[in-house]
Each structure stands twice: as structure tokens, then as C-alpha cells.
Write a protein that holds these residues in place. Structure first.
Motif, PDB file in Angstrom:
ATOM      1  N   PRO A 183       0.844  -1.373   0.058  1.00 27.19           N
ATOM      2  CA  PRO A 183       0.186  -0.202  -0.005  1.00 27.19           C
ATOM      3  C   PRO A 183       0.822   1.311  -0.014  1.00 27.19           C
ATOM      4  N   TYR A 184       0.330   2.346  -0.842  1.00 26.38           N
ATOM      5  CA  TYR A 184       0.912   3.610  -0.813  1.00 26.38           C
ATOM      6  C   TYR A 184      -0.033   4.654  -0.761  1.00 26.38           C
ATOM      7  N   ARG A 185       0.129   5.924  -0.618  1.00 27.14           N
ATOM      8  CA  ARG A 185      -0.768   6.895  -0.417  1.00 27.14           C
ATOM      9  C   ARG A 185      -1.319   7.818  -1.675  1.00 27.14           C
ATOM     10  N   GLY A 186      -0.703   7.128  -2.974  1.00 33.76           N
ATOM     11  CA  GLY A 186      -1.206   7.634  -4.156  1.00 33.76           C
ATOM     12  C   GLY A 186      -0.467   7.302  -5.182  1.00 33.76           C
ATOM     13  N   GLY A 187      -0.760   7.831  -6.444  1.00 34.21           N
ATOM     14  CA  GLY A 187       0.031   7.277  -7.707  1.00 34.21           C
ATOM     15  C   GLY A 187       1.410   7.721  -7.760  1.00 34.21           C
ATOM     16  N   GLY A 188       1.623   9.166  -7.362  1.00 37.90           N
ATOM     17  CA  GLY A 188       2.665   9.763  -7.416  1.00 37.90           C
ATOM     18  C   GLY A 188       3.756   8.727  -6.624  1.00 37.90           C
ATOM     19  N   PRO A 189       3.742   8.562  -5.376  1.00 36.97           N
ATOM     20  CA  PRO A 189       4.528   7.831  -4.564  1.00 36.97           C
ATOM     21  C   PRO A 189       4.638   6.053  -5.133  1.00 36.97           C
ATOM     22  N   ILE A 190       3.896   5.678  -5.850  1.00 28.84           N
ATOM     23  CA  ILE A 190       3.939   4.419  -6.445  1.00 28.84           C
ATOM     24  C   ILE A 190       4.981   4.554  -7.614  1.00 28.84           C
ATOM     25  N   ALA A 191       4.740   5.506  -8.464  1.00 31.01           N
ATOM     26  CA  ALA A 191       5.916   5.901  -9.488  1.00 31.01           C
ATOM     27  C   ALA A 191       7.156   6.207  -9.122  1.00 31.01           C
ATOM     28  N   GLN A 192       7.226   6.833  -8.000  1.00 31.14           N
ATOM     29  CA  GLN A 192       8.515   6.990  -7.451  1.00 31.14           C
ATOM     30  C   GLN A 192       9.077   5.551  -6.904  1.00 31.14           C
ATOM     31  N   ALA A 193       8.486   4.647  -6.292  1.00 26.58           N
ATOM     32  CA  ALA A 193       8.800   3.543  -5.861  1.00 26.58           C
ATOM     33  C   ALA A 193       9.394   2.641  -6.811  1.00 26.58           C
ATOM     34  N   LEU A 194       8.448   2.742  -8.160  1.00 28.97           N
ATOM     35  CA  LEU A 194       8.980   1.919  -9.313  1.00 28.97           C
ATOM     36  C   LEU A 194      10.334   2.294  -9.830  1.00 28.97           C
ATOM     37  N   VAL A 195      10.659   3.769  -9.664  1.00 27.30           N
ATOM     38  CA  VAL A 195      12.130   4.063 -10.370  1.00 27.30           C
ATOM     39  C   VAL A 195      13.082   3.821  -9.374  1.00 27.30           C
ATOM     40  N   ALA A 196      12.765   3.499  -8.036  1.00 27.06           N
ATOM     41  CA  ALA A 196      13.860   3.267  -6.970  1.00 27.06           C
ATOM     42  C   ALA A 196      13.937   1.894  -7.148  1.00 27.06           C
ATOM     43  N   GLY A 197      12.981   0.927  -7.597  1.00 28.53           N
ATOM     44  CA  GLY A 197      13.050  -0.337  -7.524  1.00 28.53           C
ATOM     45  C   GLY A 197      12.592  -0.953  -6.551  1.00 28.53           C
ATOM     46  N   GLU A 198      11.687  -0.111  -5.476  1.00 27.14           N
ATOM     47  CA  GLU A 198      11.138  -0.887  -4.428  1.00 27.14           C
ATOM     48  C   GLU A 198       9.997  -1.488  -4.923  1.00 27.14           C
ATOM     49  N   LEU A 199       9.344  -1.328  -6.130  1.00 25.47           N
ATOM     50  CA  LEU A 199       8.233  -1.843  -6.567  1.00 25.47           C
ATOM     51  C   LEU A 199       8.627  -2.452  -7.787  1.00 25.47           C
ATOM     52  N   GLN A 200       8.033  -3.614  -8.408  1.00 30.28           N
ATOM     53  CA  GLN A 200       8.178  -4.149  -9.620  1.00 30.28           C
ATOM     54  C   GLN A 200       7.288  -3.610 -10.535  1.00 30.28           C
ATOM     55  N   MET A 201       6.015  -3.475 -10.118  1.00 28.25           N
ATOM     56  CA  MET A 201       4.787  -2.917 -11.024  1.00 28.25           C
ATOM     57  C   MET A 201       3.738  -2.151 -10.393  1.00 28.25           C
ATOM     58  N   GLY A 202       2.950  -1.462 -11.098  1.00 28.92           N
ATOM     59  CA  GLY A 202       1.950  -1.024 -10.595  1.00 28.92           C
ATOM     60  C   GLY A 202       0.746  -0.506 -11.944  1.00 28.92           C
ATOM     61  N   ASN A 203      -0.366  -0.348 -11.522  1.00 27.56           N
ATOM     62  CA  ASN A 203      -1.315   0.071 -12.330  1.00 27.56           C
ATOM     63  C   ASN A 203      -2.094   1.465 -11.917  1.00 27.56           C
ATOM     64  N   MET A 204      -1.769   2.449 -12.488  1.00 31.53           N
ATOM     65  CA  MET A 204      -2.476   3.867 -11.967  1.00 31.53           C
ATOM     66  C   MET A 204      -2.765   4.811 -13.291  1.00 31.53           C
ATOM     67  N   GLY A 205      -3.234   5.860 -13.026  1.00 31.06           N
ATOM     68  CA  GLY A 205      -3.450   6.845 -13.845  1.00 31.06           C
ATOM     69  C   GLY A 205      -2.184   6.957 -14.660  1.00 31.06           C
TER      70      GLY A 205
END
Length: 331
Positions: A183-205
């Protein structure tokens, strides 16, 4: 007859403060609760809208971000606010369509606690993956990796029961995989987590991901649009990628606490419908990869009713049971 006339007169006198308040509204700043993190596409859009509306209404609209937990804390805060027009709330598909079907013991009543103002726009969504230690360029390659390495992939959500979380459950159900939701608080934090490699995938706006594509910091593998987008012509649509059975569509709108005077609701609706139809602002929305879709309050209410029926269908496809809502722990 006199008794009846007296009753009518009393009712009219009681209504006068509300009418007078609506005529002078607004005479102080308006709080806008945004149920997503700062920096996310919706936050960017509503901040731009707030600047325009502040000028037109003659009072500042002050943004207050309250992201996470499927928008439930933000909805609760909105429902408990004074119904005087000085609190408005940016709500979305989870708030009124999905949450009532996914959770028991919600701290708000989706049907009674809000005065709907206007639906504002639809999201164009996309699936993105990190390029940090991951060489995936298509949904087929992503599925193969998720199948070969159970529990190895993390996926960003907005909390249990959120729209991204529901999509993940549907995806795991369809693929027979065990991708883990974080869980994250929004699409922006999810996108940044993808850049950092903390996440492998996401589905957002898509607007959350597009600024990061040029530097090859993330890879877009599918877009939730009827046809390929001119901005990313090499990226397959959900249907082309084999995800056409998932018919979800994210939307955002504006509401106020129930009991807010109708004259205020109508005034805000008129300004929003005008703004979201102006060429300059719609061009801005196009760059954010969203589709303007402003409505009247009545049209918004009818849409929400239909959207909840669609949500019920998607929840069944995802095999997602109801659960009791548990408030998130404060940091």
C-alpha cells in the motif's frame, strides 16, 4: 387557514439564513480535501482547478491531502465536516462504488453522508514496471515472470480494497500468480517507488508514469484505452495484452457534506462544469492523460448507482470477499 399560513411563514423565515448565506458565498477560504497523496495526477489536476476556482469565486481553495486506505479516511473527514459549503471533497470510484461492497463497518454512509456536486473526469490507466533489475517489456513477459517466480513481484496499491488492489486480486486470480500488494498513499509515490526499484509493477493513471518514460526509469507495458495512444504508440492496450475482461474505469468527482445548501452545490457545479469544458483547461487535462466528463449533481448520482453495479461485477470476477474496515494506524 391562518394556522397553515403561519406554518408557511415560519418555514420561509427558517430558510432565509441559508438563502442569504448562499447569496454571499463564499466569504472565506474553502477547504478542499483530496483523497490522494500530493504529487499524484489527481492532486495536480485539482490544484490547477483550485487556482482557477479561487479566482472565479473570490476566495482561496486550500488543498488538504488525505491519501491512502481506499479513500476511507478522507471520506470520513468529509462526512463529519460542517455542511456549510466551506468543505468540499475530491472523491473517486472507491469512495462510493467499491468500498460499500468491499467493507463492513465503514465510518461513513456512501448514500447519505454526501451531497454530490459533479463528476469531473475519467482516468486513462496504464501498467508500468520498474527497469531496476527487471527486463520486462510486455504483459506476456510480466505474466511469465510472475508465474515462474511466485511472491517475487511487488505491486503498488492504495490500500486493501482499493481499485489497484482489486485489479491485482483479479490479475492473480486470472494468472494463478501470487504478486504481492504494497500500500501507498497515491500514484505519485507508487511511480517513485517503481523508479527506485522498491516496486516491480503498478497500475495507475497514466499521468503518474508518463514523465518518467523518457529517462527509461520505468517501462509501460499496457494502457487502459480503447485504442493505442499517439503518445505511446508501441504500447499495447489492455485488450491487446489479454486483459480485456477487466472492464474497470477510474473516475474522480467533487462532493460536499450532506446538508450543504443546494444553492451552494449549484454554484460550485456551474463553475466546475464551465472550467472542465474550457479549451485551455481541457488541453491541460489532455496532457495529464485524463478525459474530462463533468456532470450535473443528478447525473453524477445516476452514474454512481450504475458504477456500483459494475463494481459488484468486477468484485465477483476478482473473488474478493467483504471484510471489516480497520482504520490505518497513524505514523
Amino acid at each position: 387557514m391562518r394556522h397553515f399560513a403561519r406554518i408557511v411563514a415560519c418555514c420561509l423565515l427558517a430558510a432565509l439564513p441559508s438563502v442569504a448565506g448562499a447569496q454571499t458565498y463564499p466569504d472565506r477560504p474553502i477547504r478542499m480535501i483530496v483523497s490522494i497523496a500530493a504529487g499524484s495526477v489527481t492532486d495536480v489536476i485539482m490544484r490547477a482547478a483550485a487556482v482557477e476556482l479561487s479566482s472565479r469565486l473570490g476566495q482561496q481553495l486550500v488543498i488538504e491531502n488525505r491519501g491512502g486506505a481506499s479513500g476511507i479516511p478522507a471520506a470520513q473527514q468529509c462526512a463529519q465536516a460542517a455542511p456549510d459549503g466551506y468543505t468540499v471533497c475530491v472523491i473517486y470510484h472507491s469512495t462510493l462504488a467499491f468500498n460499500p461492497l468491499l467493507f463492513n463497518k465503514l465510518p461513513y454512509d456512501p448514500d447519505k453522508d454526501f451531497a454530490l456536486i459533479a463528476r469531473l473526469f475519467f482516468l486513462i490507466e496504464g501498467i508500468a514496471v520498474t527497469t531496476v533489475g527487471l527486463d520486462v517489456k510486455t504483459v506476456a513477459e510480466l505474466k511469465a515472470l510472475a508465474t515462474a517466480k511466485p511472491n517475487a513481484l511487488n505491486y503498488g496499491t492504495l490500500g486493501p480494497g482499493s481499485y489497484p488492489d482489486l485489479f491485482l486480486k483479479w490479475l492473480n486470480n486470472q494468472w494463478g500468480t501470487s504478486i504481492v500488494g504494497i500500500p501507498y498513499r497515491g500514484g505519485g509515490p507508487i511511480a517513485q517507488a517503481l523508479v527506485a526499484g522498491e516496486l516491480q509493477m503498478g497500475n495507475m493513471g497514466l499521468g503518474n508514469f508518463m514523465p518518467l518514460l523518457d529517462g527509461a526509469k520505468i517501462q509501460l507495458v499496457a494502457v487502459g484505452a480503447p485504442k493505442r495512444l499517439p503518445s505511446v504508440p508501441d504500447v499495447a492496450t489492455f485488450a491487446e495484452a489479454g486483459l480485456g475482461d477487466y472492464q474497470g474505469r477510474g473516475w474522480w468527482g467533487l462532493a460536499a457534506p450532506a446538508g450543504t445548501p443546494r444553492a451552494i452545490i449549484d454554484k460550485l457545479n456551474a463553475e466546475l462544469v464551465k472550467l472542465f469544458g474550457e479549451p485551455k483547461f481541457t488541453a491541460f487535462l489532455d496532457k495529464q492523460l485524463v478525459i474530462p466528463a463533468p456532470t450535473t449533481p443528478e447525473e453524477f448520482a445516476a452514474f454512481v448507482k450504475q458504477d456500483r453495479q459494475r463494481a459488484e461485477h468486477l468484485i465477483k470476477l476478482a473473488s474478493t470477499p467483504r471484510e471489516d474496515y480497520k482504520p490505518p494506524e497513524r505514523p
